[in-house]
Design an enzyme around this catalytic site. Structure first.
Site, mmCIF file in Angstrom:
data_model
loop_
_atom_site.group_PDB
_atom_site.id
_atom_site.type_symbol
_atom_site.label_atom_id
_atom_site.label_comp_id
_atom_site.label_asym_id
_atom_site.label_seq_id
_atom_site.Cartn_x
_atom_site.Cartn_y
_atom_site.Cartn_z
ATOM 1 N N ARG A 198 -16.065 3.950 5.747
ATOM 2 C CA ARG A 198 -15.015 3.224 5.009
ATOM 3 C C ARG A 198 -13.873 2.891 5.980
ATOM 4 O O ARG A 198 -13.326 1.797 5.979
ATOM 5 C CB ARG A 198 -14.509 4.138 3.881
ATOM 6 C CG ARG A 198 -13.369 3.574 3.067
ATOM 7 C CD ARG A 198 -12.831 4.656 2.133
ATOM 8 N NE ARG A 198 -11.447 4.394 1.823
ATOM 9 C CZ ARG A 198 -11.023 3.722 0.769
ATOM 10 N NH1 ARG A 198 -11.875 3.253 -0.090
ATOM 11 N NH2 ARG A 198 -9.740 3.508 0.567
ATOM 12 N N GLU A 241 0.853 -1.193 0.000
ATOM 13 C CA GLU A 241 0.000 0.000 0.000
ATOM 14 C C GLU A 241 0.888 1.241 0.000
ATOM 15 O O GLU A 241 1.758 1.384 0.851
ATOM 16 C CB GLU A 241 -0.914 -0.028 1.234
ATOM 17 C CG GLU A 241 -1.631 1.273 1.535
ATOM 18 C CD GLU A 241 -2.484 1.817 0.375
ATOM 19 O OE1 GLU A 241 -3.281 1.047 -0.184
ATOM 20 O OE2 GLU A 241 -2.329 3.013 0.040
ATOM 21 N N ASP A 255 -12.504 -1.341 -7.768
ATOM 22 C CA ASP A 255 -12.740 -0.199 -8.654
ATOM 23 C C ASP A 255 -11.846 -0.222 -9.895
ATOM 24 O O ASP A 255 -12.130 0.467 -10.868
ATOM 25 C CB ASP A 255 -12.492 1.113 -7.899
ATOM 26 C CG ASP A 255 -13.741 1.589 -7.160
ATOM 27 O OD1 ASP A 255 -14.677 0.785 -6.999
ATOM 28 O OD2 ASP A 255 -13.779 2.762 -6.735
ATOM 29 N N GLN A 272 -27.733 12.994 -0.439
ATOM 30 C CA GLN A 272 -28.125 11.787 0.298
ATOM 31 C C GLN A 272 -27.678 11.971 1.745
ATOM 32 O O GLN A 272 -26.522 12.326 2.002
ATOM 33 C CB GLN A 272 -27.474 10.544 -0.308
ATOM 34 C CG GLN A 272 -28.027 10.210 -1.706
ATOM 35 C CD GLN A 272 -27.316 9.038 -2.359
ATOM 36 O OE1 GLN A 272 -26.105 8.872 -2.191
ATOM 37 N NE2 GLN A 272 -28.042 8.246 -3.129
HETATM 38 C C1 LIG Z 1 -18.475 9.939 -2.171
HETATM 39 C C2 LIG Z 1 -18.425 8.454 -2.324
HETATM 40 C C3 LIG Z 1 -19.387 7.672 -1.700
HETATM 41 C C4 LIG Z 1 -19.366 6.288 -1.831
HETATM 42 N N1 LIG Z 1 -20.354 5.563 -1.248
HETATM 43 C C5 LIG Z 1 -20.395 4.227 -1.426
HETATM 44 C C6 LIG Z 1 -21.434 3.444 -0.828
HETATM 45 O O1 LIG Z 1 -22.326 3.925 -0.134
HETATM 46 N N2 LIG Z 1 -21.409 2.097 -1.043
HETATM 47 C C7 LIG Z 1 -20.449 1.503 -1.792
HETATM 48 O O2 LIG Z 1 -20.513 0.286 -1.955
HETATM 49 N N3 LIG Z 1 -19.442 2.221 -2.361
HETATM 50 C C8 LIG Z 1 -19.399 3.557 -2.218
HETATM 51 N N4 LIG Z 1 -18.400 4.284 -2.783
HETATM 52 C C9 LIG Z 1 -17.380 3.581 -3.600
HETATM 53 C C10 LIG Z 1 -16.275 2.966 -2.775
HETATM 54 O O3 LIG Z 1 -15.639 3.938 -1.969
HETATM 55 C C11 LIG Z 1 -15.270 2.311 -3.730
HETATM 56 O O4 LIG Z 1 -15.967 1.437 -4.585
HETATM 57 C C12 LIG Z 1 -14.196 1.495 -2.985
HETATM 58 O O5 LIG Z 1 -13.447 2.301 -2.118
HETATM 59 C C13 LIG Z 1 -13.237 0.833 -3.960
HETATM 60 O O6 LIG Z 1 -12.346 -0.014 -3.252
HETATM 61 P P1 LIG Z 1 -11.007 -0.555 -3.911
HETATM 62 O O7 LIG Z 1 -10.341 -1.336 -2.836
HETATM 63 O O8 LIG Z 1 -11.276 -1.197 -5.211
HETATM 64 O O9 LIG Z 1 -10.160 0.756 -4.287
HETATM 65 P P2 LIG Z 1 -9.668 1.962 -3.367
HETATM 66 O O10 LIG Z 1 -10.560 2.164 -2.216
HETATM 67 O O11 LIG Z 1 -9.476 3.116 -4.306
HETATM 68 O O12 LIG Z 1 -8.254 1.485 -2.829
HETATM 69 C C14 LIG Z 1 -7.114 1.379 -3.675
HETATM 70 C C15 LIG Z 1 -5.867 1.406 -2.813
HETATM 71 O O13 LIG Z 1 -4.736 1.151 -3.631
HETATM 72 C C16 LIG Z 1 -3.681 2.027 -3.236
HETATM 73 N N5 LIG Z 1 -2.774 2.189 -4.396
HETATM 74 C C17 LIG Z 1 -3.045 2.768 -5.588
HETATM 75 N N6 LIG Z 1 -1.959 2.722 -6.399
HETATM 76 C C18 LIG Z 1 -0.982 2.097 -5.695
HETATM 77 C C19 LIG Z 1 0.374 1.766 -6.002
HETATM 78 N N7 LIG Z 1 0.943 2.053 -7.181
HETATM 79 N N8 LIG Z 1 1.100 1.101 -5.056
HETATM 80 C C20 LIG Z 1 0.561 0.796 -3.855
HETATM 81 N N9 LIG Z 1 -0.723 1.109 -3.511
HETATM 82 C C21 LIG Z 1 -1.472 1.746 -4.427
HETATM 83 C C22 LIG Z 1 -4.406 3.323 -2.850
HETATM 84 O O14 LIG Z 1 -3.620 4.129 -1.997
HETATM 85 C C23 LIG Z 1 -5.647 2.765 -2.139
HETATM 86 O O15 LIG Z 1 -5.434 2.570 -0.755
HETATM 87 C C24 LIG Z 1 -18.361 5.666 -2.644
HETATM 88 C C25 LIG Z 1 -17.372 6.445 -3.254
HETATM 89 C C26 LIG Z 1 -17.409 7.831 -3.123
HETATM 90 C C27 LIG Z 1 -16.362 8.645 -3.800
#
Ligand SMILES: Cc1cc2nc3c(=O)[nH]c(=O)nc-3n(C[C@H](O)[C@H](O)[C@H](O)COP(=O)(O)OP(=O)(O)OC[C@H]3O[C@@H](n4cnc5c(N)ncnc54)[C@H](O)[C@@H]3O)c2cc1C
Length: 442
Positions: free
Chosen positions: A109, A35, A310, A226
């Site tokens: 989160r 991370e 994502d 919301q």
């Molecule tokens: C305003 C808002 C409200 C939301 N509300 C909801 C909700 O109610 N319900 C819901 O289901 N979802 C919601 N979401 C969506 C949700 O936050 C995301 O879908 C989720 O965080 C995605 O998780 P992830 O682990 O795929 O990616 P991320 O949470 O983006 O995590 C990716 C991680 O990878 C790390 N990273 C990136 N590049 C590198 C690298 N090169 N080397 C090492 N580490 C790296 C980053 O630092 C980060 O910690 C919301 C989003 C927003 C913006």
């Protein structure tokens, strides 16, 4: 690379990456999570909805009670106009729980990440923070990734859980283009990631005593709100259409955040209460202005590199499904990987890994495509983006009735939720039975 036991390198300790850490640990597969941030769970403010099928995943990992403690009970969804006029009042969350046996949990989160992290044995060695990956190198025998500080990690596969703008999906796209396999592939859904809306999320104190357990949703042209509250705390997401479409990561200042919030001050957040009246009750250090990203990645894997969360699909947060989608993708991926490793006595061939990744994409792609399309329309209907969107939201939706959409989209989605196939588990009994079975996957 080939001499070491099977080892997974996970890039990113967001929800998808930390869930994978738990899932790989349960499969007794060696892994490391890299991370780039020093911690992923310091910031408060962004709250998520965990739908019943995702709460079931937490139950399987023994985190159900802990999640309930960090959440509050949601009962109803109330749709209002900017003047506070109630368009519908519907026991959505009570009904979902009645039908599926698990509640929908509104949760920070921060809390999701901390729960996952704390439950990982030997986490100090397995989760490396301040570890930004700068390049990926893949051979027939394994993978190596280089970090910003010059160190190198070696392993058997890379899983990119590095978010919507992560480097892993770019690596895959370039590798697939180089291999020129496109001609033999079936046509795929491919939507480049862009942003047409931005949002502020924040947490505050419920001084106006807005009723607990109701999810209020306010609609207007180009704007929406919301809001969820328990007795003490408010959680809010504000939506506004961007002046023009954007692409790529963007960060905003506290002044820009304030400006966007002010443009919504006249809107009701609940009948009789406007945003302007409660904005001073929000803790400004929790308020963030972020772009809402929307996109669908075409290629999810090479032979030894694959993405989840994502990085594969990003929808606006309007339906609250983003993190739910990512966690269920991580489950499907963990199931395929466990099977490949287990059936080869810990030494899967490049070919079998490629097939496992292709199966994973096949399993998840159809559902995620439907969710993407649905979330895209919902965002525009909520913000009355066209006359058609306004008509659907203001009249058609009311005429059809809120339960229609839940029965058509949400009930089937929850019933088909994934579960780790190799972790013995009996979930709670439900009125609508759970339909996931490994045989039905393909
Ligand atoms: C305003 C808002 C409200 C939301 N509300 C909801 C909700 O109610 N319900 C819901 O289901 N979802 C919601 N979401 C969506 C949700 O936050 C995301 O879908 C989720 O965080 C995605 O998780 P992830 O682990 O795929 O990616 P991320 O949470 O983006 O995590 C990716 C991680 O990878 C790390 N990273 C990136 N590049 C590198 C690298 N090169 N080397 C090492 N580490 C790296 C980053 O630092 C980060 O910690 C919301 C989003 C927003 C913006």
């Amino acid at each position: 690379m080939q001499d070491q036991p099977f080892r997974v390198i996970v890039i990113g300790a967001g929800p998808a990456g930390l869930y994978l850490a738990r899932a790989l640990g349960a499969a007794k597969i060696d892994y490391v999570v890299l991370e780039r941030a020093l911690s992923t769970f310091l910031e408060r403010g962004n709250h998520l909805l965990l739908f019943p099928h995702t709460v079931r995943l937490l139950h399987q990992l023994g985190l159900y009670d802990e999640a309930k403690k960090r959440s509050y009970r949601l009962r109803r969804k109330v749709d209002i106009t900017k003047s506070g006029y109630v368009l519908s009042d519907y026991s959505m969350w009570d009904l979902l729980e009645e039908r599926h046996g698990y509640p929908t949990l509104p949760i920070q989160r921060y809390d999701v990440l901390e729960m996952f992290y704390k439950s990982i044995p030997n986490k100090e060695h397995l989760i490396k923070t301040g570890a930004k990956v700068t390049s990926i190198n893949e051979t027939d025998q394994g993978v190596e990734v280089e970090l910003e500080d010059g160190t190198v990690e070696t392993g058997s596969v890379v899983i990119g859980a590095d978010g919507v703008h992560g480097m892993t999906k770019k690596y895959i796209e370039e590798a697939v283009s180089r291999a020129a396999t496109e001609a033999t592939d079936t046509p795929r859904f491919d939507i480049p990631t862009t942003s047409q809306y931005y949002s502020i999320y924040a947490e505050g104190t419920n001084t106006k005593k807005i009723p607990s357990g109701i999810f209020y949703e306010t609609r207007d042209t180009g704007r929406a709100i919301q809001l969820g509250a328990d007795d003490d705390t408010l959680r809010i997401v504000l939506y506004r259409k961007l002046p023009q479409q954007m692409a790529g990561p963007v960060s905003y200042t506290a002044e820009q955040t304030e400006e966007v919030a002010e443009a919504l001050f006249d809107m009701a957040v609940a009948p009789g209460v406007t945003l302007g009246e409660i904005w001073p009750d929000f803790h400004k250090h929790t308020a963030r202005l972020v772009n809402q990203n929307e996109g669908f990645t075409k290629y999810w894997h090479t032979d030894r590199v694959v993405i989840t969360g994502d990085a594969t699909v990003c929808t606006s947060s309007v339906n609250g499904l983003g993190v739910n989608c990512g966690l269920h993708s991580s489950v499907a991926l963990a199931n395929q990987l466990q099977q490949a490793v287990f059936s080869s006595a810990g030494n899967p061939s490049t070919e079998s890994l490629r097939k496992a990744f292709a199966r994973y994409q096949y399993i998840r792609e159809r559902e995620l495509k439907a969710i993407y399309i649905q979330a895209y329309s919902s965002m525009r209907q909520l913000t009355w983006d066209s006359w058609k969107d306004w008509f659907i939201d203001r009249f058609l939706r009311r005429w059809i009735g809120s339960d229609f959409f839940v029965r058509k989209y949400l009930n089937p989605l929850v019933c088909k939720g994934q579960i780790l196939s190799y972790v013995p588990f009996e979930g709670v009994a439900a009125l609508l039975p759970w339909k996931w079975t490994p045989e039905k996957e393909l």
